[in-house]
Design a protein around this motif. Structure first.
Motif, PDB file in Angstrom:
ATOM      1  N   GLN A 174       3.388  -8.514   8.271  1.00 27.86           N
ATOM      2  CA  GLN A 174       2.806  -9.490   9.041  1.00 27.86           C
ATOM      3  C   GLN A 174       1.719 -10.683   8.321  1.00 27.86           C
ATOM      4  OE1 GLN A 174       0.299  -6.338  11.254  1.00 27.86           O
ATOM      5  NE2 GLN A 174       1.608  -6.285  12.979  1.00 27.86           N
ATOM      6  N   SER A 175       2.137 -10.828   7.037  1.00 29.73           N
ATOM      7  CA  SER A 175       1.675 -11.869   6.286  1.00 29.73           C
ATOM      8  C   SER A 175       0.105 -11.667   6.315  1.00 29.73           C
ATOM      9  CB  SER A 175       2.333 -13.137   6.816  1.00 29.73           C
ATOM     10  OG  SER A 175       3.645 -13.320   6.803  1.00 29.73           O
ATOM     11  N   PHE A 176      -0.328 -10.590   6.524  1.00 34.11           N
ATOM     12  CA  PHE A 176      -1.870 -10.628   6.322  1.00 34.11           C
ATOM     13  C   PHE A 176      -2.072 -10.851   4.751  1.00 34.11           C
ATOM     14  CE2 PHE A 176      -5.895  -8.243   5.315  1.00 34.11           C
ATOM     15  CZ  PHE A 176      -6.370  -8.651   6.299  1.00 34.11           C
ATOM     16  N   PRO A 177      -3.176 -11.740   4.456  1.00 33.58           N
ATOM     17  CA  PRO A 177      -3.226 -12.234   2.912  1.00 33.58           C
ATOM     18  C   PRO A 177      -4.168 -11.455   2.125  1.00 33.58           C
ATOM     19  CG  PRO A 177      -4.973 -13.208   4.309  1.00 33.58           C
ATOM     20  CD  PRO A 177      -3.838 -12.455   5.341  1.00 33.58           C
ATOM     21  N   GLY A 178      -3.853  -9.935   2.009  1.00 36.71           N
ATOM     22  CA  GLY A 178      -4.296  -9.096   1.349  1.00 36.71           C
ATOM     23  C   GLY A 178      -3.896  -8.578  -0.032  1.00 36.71           C
ATOM     24  N   VAL A 179      -4.804  -8.267  -0.803  1.00 39.13           N
ATOM     25  CA  VAL A 179      -4.441  -7.797  -2.161  1.00 39.13           C
ATOM     26  C   VAL A 179      -5.361  -6.826  -2.834  1.00 39.13           C
ATOM     27  CG1 VAL A 179      -5.775  -9.615  -3.384  1.00 39.13           C
ATOM     28  CG2 VAL A 179      -3.884  -8.780  -4.688  1.00 39.13           C
ATOM     29  N   ILE A 180      -4.759  -5.882  -3.477  1.00 42.53           N
ATOM     30  CA  ILE A 180      -5.564  -4.717  -3.891  1.00 42.53           C
ATOM     31  C   ILE A 180      -5.829  -4.646  -5.662  1.00 42.53           C
ATOM     32  CG2 ILE A 180      -5.738  -2.180  -4.097  1.00 42.53           C
ATOM     33  CD1 ILE A 180      -3.449  -1.982  -1.587  1.00 42.53           C
ATOM     34  N   LEU A 181      -7.036  -4.488  -5.909  1.00 47.45           N
ATOM     35  CA  LEU A 181      -7.562  -4.221  -7.212  1.00 47.45           C
ATOM     36  C   LEU A 181      -7.865  -2.906  -7.441  1.00 47.45           C
ATOM     37  CD1 LEU A 181      -8.112  -5.821 -10.034  1.00 47.45           C
ATOM     38  CD2 LEU A 181     -10.737  -5.458  -9.330  1.00 47.45           C
ATOM     39  N   MET A 182      -7.158  -2.119  -8.339  1.00 52.52           N
ATOM     40  CA  MET A 182      -7.360  -0.752  -8.599  1.00 52.52           C
ATOM     41  C   MET A 182      -8.162  -0.734  -9.900  1.00 52.52           C
ATOM     42  SD  MET A 182      -6.251   1.977  -6.492  1.00 52.52           S
ATOM     43  CE  MET A 182      -4.429   1.343  -6.254  1.00 52.52           C
ATOM     44  N   VAL A 233      -0.561  -5.046  -5.979  1.00 49.71           N
ATOM     45  CA  VAL A 233      -1.663  -4.080  -6.562  1.00 49.71           C
ATOM     46  C   VAL A 233      -1.723  -4.421  -7.921  1.00 49.71           C
ATOM     47  CG1 VAL A 233      -2.469  -1.806  -7.125  1.00 49.71           C
ATOM     48  CG2 VAL A 233      -1.112  -2.154  -4.951  1.00 49.71           C
ATOM     49  N   TYR A 234      -3.143  -4.419  -8.439  1.00 49.63           N
ATOM     50  CA  TYR A 234      -3.235  -4.812  -9.756  1.00 49.63           C
ATOM     51  C   TYR A 234      -4.218  -3.781 -10.405  1.00 49.63           C
ATOM     52  CZ  TYR A 234      -1.230  -9.357  -8.959  1.00 49.63           C
ATOM     53  OH  TYR A 234      -0.459 -10.467  -8.466  1.00 49.63           O
ATOM     54  N   ASN A 235      -3.853  -2.966 -11.199  1.00 48.87           N
ATOM     55  CA  ASN A 235      -4.619  -1.944 -12.198  1.00 48.87           C
ATOM     56  C   ASN A 235      -5.492  -2.740 -12.997  1.00 48.87           C
ATOM     57  OD1 ASN A 235      -3.181   0.076 -10.851  1.00 48.87           O
ATOM     58  ND2 ASN A 235      -1.978   0.645 -12.599  1.00 48.87           N
ATOM     59  N   VAL A 236      -6.756  -2.220 -13.395  1.00 53.71           N
ATOM     60  CA  VAL A 236      -7.453  -2.725 -14.226  1.00 53.71           C
ATOM     61  C   VAL A 236      -8.334  -1.616 -15.049  1.00 53.71           C
ATOM     62  CG1 VAL A 236      -9.161  -3.363 -12.818  1.00 53.71           C
ATOM     63  CG2 VAL A 236      -9.213  -4.560 -15.024  1.00 53.71           C
TER      64      VAL A 236
END
Length: 324
Positions: free
Chosen positions: A165-173, A235-238
């Motif tokens: 749905q092109s929701f502009p979400g991103v995940i930082l882990m 998703v981006y791990n840190v």
């Protein structure tokens, strides 16, 4: 930029707000709790670029959306969550309502706003469960508590609406965070207070579990990088390069404060669902320019300095009460 932070009362949210304000961003913090006293606020209570209001995602979403519609932020960053793993077993419904359903409702509302451009979800390394090596973002989720499962469920939802749905979400882990202003029931401030007051903390399972401790300054740097450069739906791990046992962290703090380990800690039964090791591979976010800048030893020294700066912390209540 104009940035709204949900769950803005946590030490990590306030650390991020401090960094954003310092670079010239206008920040609106929203939290279910009132602003905490001076030892926890990083000076933000007197900052003209920072505004803080109370709003409850579960019980008062219309009020939260009213704040957001008025402020019209370029980005929304979500720290809001119930996050006490041990309590999640007896309050699982509250954890799913807060960490999953309230955020589904929130993203449904945000998707209808023309001003909305970016959503950053702060995830949890606990969704991966216990691991025997550093794991990347393709690691299969393996949650071992209602808390971790509730966080994992929203991650899946956010990735689905971003993809389809092109929701502009991103995940930082992020891995296991700590920083000045952290709630006093957490192991690092709790150990420092025990050493300074002659108490003994109960070290669950003897502290053999290994965690990847990362200072809030480095977590905030990662949030800013993902906010500015992260790809939608990713998703981006840190985390740091190596994990360390909880017992070792307690030992480092004891030595730094002139105490023996057995003067500040005693073994207690392990909590239900304790994973043996959290360890993240941060290669992906490093490619965007992130790097760890604060070593564990330097970070722990800063935590000791913080507690000593505010002696009132030594007599504050360290307990945590569940609130839905």
């Amino acid at each position: 930029m104009r940035i709204a932070i949900l769950g803005a009362g946590s030490c990590f949210a306030l650390n991020l707000a401090r960094q954003l304000v310092d670079r010239g961003d206008e920040v609106f913090g929203i939290s279910r709790s009132p602003m905490r006293p001076a030892p926890f606020t990083l000076g933000l209570e007197a900052e003209p670029l920072f505004r803080y209001e109370r709003g409850h995602l579960v019980a008062g979403l219309p009020r939260v959306m009213g704040y957001l519609d008025s402020f019209r932020p370029d980005a929304v960053i979500n720290f809001a969550a119930l996050c006490e793993v041990g309590l999640s077993w007896n309050h699982a419904l509250d954890y799913y309502e807060t960490n999953l359903m309230s955020l589904v409702r929130l993203t449904n509302e945000l998707a209808q706003r023309s001003w909305f451009k970016r959503f950053v979800q702060i995830g949890s390394s606990e969704v991966y469960g216990s691991v025997d090596r550093n794991v990347g973002e393709n690691q299969v989720y393996n949650p071992s508590s209602p808390y971790a499962a509730s966080k994992a469920a929203f991650d899946f939802h956010l990735q689905a609406i971003a993809r389809h749905q092109s929701f502009p979400g991103v995940i930082l882990m992020p891995s296991n965070g700590y920083c000045e202003g952290q709630t006093l029931n957490r192991i690092i401030p709790k150990t420092i207070i025990a050493a300074l007051t002659g108490q003994k903390l109960k070290l669950q399972g003897g502290g053999v579990a290994r965690k990847s401790y990362l200072h809030g300054d480095d977590i905030s740097q990662a949030v800013k990088i993902v906010l500015d450069k992260g790809a939608i739906g990713e998703v981006y791990n840190v985390g740091p390069v190596e994990p360390i046992s909880i017992r070792s962290v307690v030992g480092i703090l004891a030595v730094a404060l002139g105490k023996r380990f057995d003067e500040v800690a005693e073994v207690a039964p392990e909590r239900t669902g304790q994973d043996s090791q959290y360890w993240l591979d941060s290669t992906k976010i490093k490619a965007l320019g992130w790097k760890q800048t604060i070593s564990l030893l330097d970070g722990l020294d800063r935590m000791i300095t913080w507690v000593k700066k505010y002696p009132e912390l030594l007599t504050m209540d360290q307990s945590y009460t569940h609130r839905s």
